[in-house]
Design an enzyme around this catalytic site. Sequence first.
Site, PDB file in Angstrom:
ATOM      1  N   PHE A  31       0.866  -1.176   0.000  1.00  9.43           N
ATOM      2  CA  PHE A  31       0.000   0.000   0.000  1.00  9.43           C
ATOM      3  C   PHE A  31       0.899   1.220   0.000  1.00  9.43           C
ATOM      4  CE2 PHE A  31      -2.345   3.516   1.810  1.00  9.43           C
ATOM      5  CZ  PHE A  31      -3.492   3.495   1.037  1.00  9.43           C
ATOM      6  N   ASP A  71       9.617   2.865   1.707  1.00  5.22           N
ATOM      7  CA  ASP A  71       8.406   3.613   2.036  1.00  5.22           C
ATOM      8  C   ASP A  71       8.161   3.456   3.538  1.00  5.22           C
ATOM      9  OD1 ASP A  71       5.863   4.565   2.529  1.00  5.22           O
ATOM     10  OD2 ASP A  71       4.953   3.658   0.755  1.00  5.22           O
ATOM     11  N   LYS A 123       2.857  11.260   7.034  1.00  2.00           N
ATOM     12  CA  LYS A 123       2.025  11.032   8.215  1.00  2.00           C
ATOM     13  C   LYS A 123       2.566  11.738   9.451  1.00  2.00           C
ATOM     14  CE  LYS A 123      -0.237   6.858   6.511  1.00  2.00           C
ATOM     15  NZ  LYS A 123      -1.494   7.528   6.141  1.00  2.00           N
TER      16      LYS A 123
END
Length: 408
Positions: free
Chosen positions: A149, A234, A263
């Site tokens: 993801f 990532d 984030k």
Amino acid sequence: MTTTPVRSPRSSTELIRAEESVLAHNYHPLPVVVARAEGVWVEDVEGRRYLDMLAGYSALNFGHRHPALIAAAHRQLDEVTLTSRAFHNDRLAGFAEGLAELTGLDVTLPMNTGAEAVESGIKVARKWAYEVKGVAPDRATIVVAAGNFHGRTTTIVGFSSDAGARNGFGPFAPGFRVVPYNDLAALEAAVDETTAAVLIEPIQGEAGVVIPDDGYLTGVREVTRRAGCLLIADEIQSGLGRTGTTLAVEHESVLPDVLLLGKALGGGIVPVSAVVARRDVLAVLRPGDHGSTFGGNPLSAAVGSAVVELLATGEFQRRAAELGEVLRGGLAALTGKGVVGFRARGLWAGVDVDPAIGTGREISERLLHEGVLVKDTHGSTIRLAPPLTITREELESALASLEKVLTA
């Protein structure tokens, strides 16, 4: 939350119905309407309190409204919030310097969202492949892992193995090779002279906090070195203290060529993301190649710098490691009592519940009624990712609520 809140004139039910009538239905939220938050606690419009065990998918690693982050934002709001990159601003250099020191890399490309960071990393890897590695024009490939993801833009969902993310959004960009996660032989077989980069999550969050075997990340690093291609990590969910280290790759002492962050980098206040890389890699970008109106704005840089300062002390990494043992112990005690398996690293866990007890959504809804907020992922799996500011007592309370829900 000691101040008297200003109540909404509408109830939770009314607000949920209003949202459903005027918003695109691209999310299926739990039926709670948050009005206030502080630390690890949130409060709904009726004044009910909940322990937040999701932390905005790691965007709230430091809890809601951390005093140092709020203070940094307030100070900057009184000065300047946006210049665009048409001009310099007095906050950006310090942010980039701090991020380089924190990560062990050299140069930062500031963006806003995690998906933007991934898209930027893809562009940089391709340009590097053509200008440095010598790949023929328009032939560069990037190797990715199944179950990934990396975001929801059309490029990214094109190499997703999640049918829900892909179906109905093609045609997709070529140039990606998907291999099984945690399968070093398959990854090595997919790498060839056209490979610009291997793009990997050190831990697959959306897939259910899937942790690879020991040695996998070290092996990926060696494959990319031998093949002369880049390793892009990532760490948008896994980074910035979540797993007990600043970065998840540190558990195997791996340093990627390109690091993607987001984030928690915005402290739960503003969207901030970054591509942090070796100097020679980001040197392929020249004025006009890539940009972002809001990327690197003074407000984001001020908050991002405050985040870096919090992490520089090592306090939050230590808390995640120490309380992570409490989390693991609590989940181990629930194994066989409704939990059929779990994966945890630091304050991050994917918990597989016996499907006979309920789906992940149903378990999340039952926990909501117990005053604990979590979120489901695939099937009967829930994710736990509390703020790193949680106390042992609060964590044990959440585990007790999970036991109650599973054994009721």
